[in-house]
Design an enzyme around this catalytic site. Structure first.
Site, PDB file in Angstrom:
ATOM      1  N   THR A  46       0.927  -1.051   0.067  1.00 45.80           N
ATOM      2  CA  THR A  46       0.040   0.001  -0.037  1.00 45.80           C
ATOM      3  C   THR A  46       0.807   1.324  -0.061  1.00 45.80           C
ATOM      4  O   THR A  46       0.563   2.451  -0.511  1.00 45.80           O
ATOM      5  CB  THR A  46      -1.004   0.061   1.126  1.00 45.80           C
ATOM      6  OG1 THR A  46      -1.649  -1.272   1.350  1.00 45.80           O
ATOM      7  CG2 THR A  46      -1.810   1.388   1.150  1.00 45.80           C
ATOM      8  N   TYR A 134       3.980 -12.727   5.728  1.00 44.58           N
ATOM      9  CA  TYR A 134       3.166 -12.184   4.766  1.00 44.58           C
ATOM     10  C   TYR A 134       2.877 -13.041   3.429  1.00 44.58           C
ATOM     11  O   TYR A 134       3.596 -13.099   2.720  1.00 44.58           O
ATOM     12  CB  TYR A 134       3.603 -10.786   4.415  1.00 44.58           C
ATOM     13  CG  TYR A 134       2.338  -9.962   3.588  1.00 44.58           C
ATOM     14  CD1 TYR A 134       1.028 -10.269   3.652  1.00 44.58           C
ATOM     15  CD2 TYR A 134       2.775  -8.846   3.049  1.00 44.58           C
ATOM     16  CE1 TYR A 134       0.023  -9.519   2.839  1.00 44.58           C
ATOM     17  CE2 TYR A 134       1.827  -8.128   2.192  1.00 44.58           C
ATOM     18  CZ  TYR A 134       0.522  -8.561   2.138  1.00 44.58           C
ATOM     19  OH  TYR A 134      -0.273  -7.630   1.530  1.00 44.58           O
ATOM     20  N   LYS A 162       0.451 -12.323   8.604  1.00 44.84           N
ATOM     21  CA  LYS A 162      -0.296 -11.543   7.895  1.00 44.84           C
ATOM     22  C   LYS A 162      -0.715 -12.518   6.545  1.00 44.84           C
ATOM     23  O   LYS A 162      -0.305 -12.694   5.579  1.00 44.84           O
ATOM     24  CB  LYS A 162       0.032 -10.328   7.158  1.00 44.84           C
ATOM     25  CG  LYS A 162      -0.923  -9.584   6.561  1.00 44.84           C
ATOM     26  CD  LYS A 162      -0.319  -8.118   5.798  1.00 44.84           C
ATOM     27  CE  LYS A 162      -1.525  -7.392   5.209  1.00 44.84           C
ATOM     28  NZ  LYS A 162      -1.012  -6.355   4.405  1.00 44.84           N
ATOM     29  N   ILE A 204      -4.396  -6.101   9.219  1.00 47.80           N
ATOM     30  CA  ILE A 204      -3.554  -5.035   8.588  1.00 47.80           C
ATOM     31  C   ILE A 204      -4.150  -4.466   7.479  1.00 47.80           C
ATOM     32  O   ILE A 204      -4.494  -5.322   6.472  1.00 47.80           O
ATOM     33  CB  ILE A 204      -1.930  -5.658   8.178  1.00 47.80           C
ATOM     34  CG1 ILE A 204      -1.295  -6.026   9.387  1.00 47.80           C
ATOM     35  CG2 ILE A 204      -1.224  -4.585   7.490  1.00 47.80           C
ATOM     36  CD1 ILE A 204       0.080  -6.569   9.226  1.00 47.80           C
TER      37      ILE A 204
END
Length: 297
Positions: A46, A134, A162, A204
């Site tokens: 992001t 992740y 995540k 998240i």
């Protein structure tokens, strides 16, 4: 360190000429902390991490650590396609003051499960920071299976995962691996409520950039197991999630931040900003209906 609740994957504001907009970034950080966000991720997908120059990465991370001032943990995105580069960047994040590293599965190269296991163990052994694994198949073409996660969670420096899969079976399988030493965090806003009700300790989030207080409320109710109130919060957020699905992340969320006066919506090529027109206006309208409610909470 226990990472729970509403964690924001920060966008990186740029000026029209593509320079970092540190004034906007500072206001974004303060908005997050004041809105109840419980940790900050710098230079994730992001945050357009792969478009940042080395000096920009350092500046953003140092600034976030300083601005947060210990009020919330700061997590640095340090995942690269190669193991040695990931170790190097994780060490650099440690020197810059990060509390933990978010390490995505190696993208593009498509390692085997054994390759993934060895990659993350190498980063854990030599990266000098606590690691959040992740897994985001849609962006990396690499899927870390639950059995690989189970093998990795025993390492003392690997503190959680995540997981961005929205599949119910995957959510259940990962939730079963979570314990006091290994945290499961959702990485998908659309299925975050389901994940937290199933046992994820938090999320998240992308949408938290623009509605931190609303998203904190969702996380609080879901992590408390209040299904009825969680579903009410999901209904409240759904129009915004649908509006943000109009283009790849972080294009729409930066347009949303621009509507709130944080940055101008600029992204770096090959991404292009959300064009003016019905789609961007619909996003503004949806956000306008939600933001007053957020202020009233």
């Amino acid at each position: 360190m226990k990472l729970t609740g509403s964690i924001c994957a920060l966008a990186t504001p740029f000026r029209a000429g593509e320079a970092l907009d540190m004034d906007a970034f500072g206001r974004l950080i303060e908005q997050q902390i004041e809105g109840g966000t419980q940790a900050l991720v710098v230079a994730g997908s992001t945050g357009e991490a792969h478009f940042l120059e080395a000096g920009e990465y350092d500046r953003l991370l140092e600034y976030t650590v300083s601005r947060a001032g210990g009020r919330v943990p700061v997590i640095a995105g340090t995942g690269e396609a190669g193991t040695a580069k990931t170790v190097h960047l994780t060490r650099r994040a440690k020197r810059l003051g990060a509390d933990a590293a978010l390490v995505v599965t190696p993208y593009y190269v498509r390692p085997t499960q054994e390759g993934l296991r060895r990659h993350f163990l190498e980063v854990a052994e030599h990266g000098e920071l606590p690691l959040l694994l992740y897994n985001v198949l849609s962006r990396t073409a690499c899927d870390m299976l639950p059995e690989t996660v189970a093998a990795l969670r025993e390492h003392e420096r690997i503190i959680g995962l995540k997981e961005a899969s929205a599949e119910s079976a995957r959510i259940k399988a990962i939730a079963e691996l979570a314990d006091e030493e290994f945290v499961y965090l959702s990485g998908d806003d659309g299925s975050a409520a389901e994940a937290m009700l199933a046992g994820a300790a938090g999320t998240i989030s992308v949408v938290a950039n623009i509605v931190p207080r609303v998203f904190r409320t969702l996380c609080d109710t879901a992590c408390a197991g209040d299904r009825a109130e969680t579903l009410r919060q999901v209904d409240r957020l759904q129009p915004l999630l649908q509006a943000l699905a109009c283009a790849p992340n972080p294009i729409p969320v930066k347009a949303g931040l621009a509507a709130l006066g944080i940055g101008d919506g600029s992204v770096r090529l090959p991404l292009v900003a959300l064009a003016e027109g019905p789609t961007r206006q619909a996003l503004r309208d949806t956000l306008g209906r939600l933001t007053p409610m957020a202020s009233a909470d």
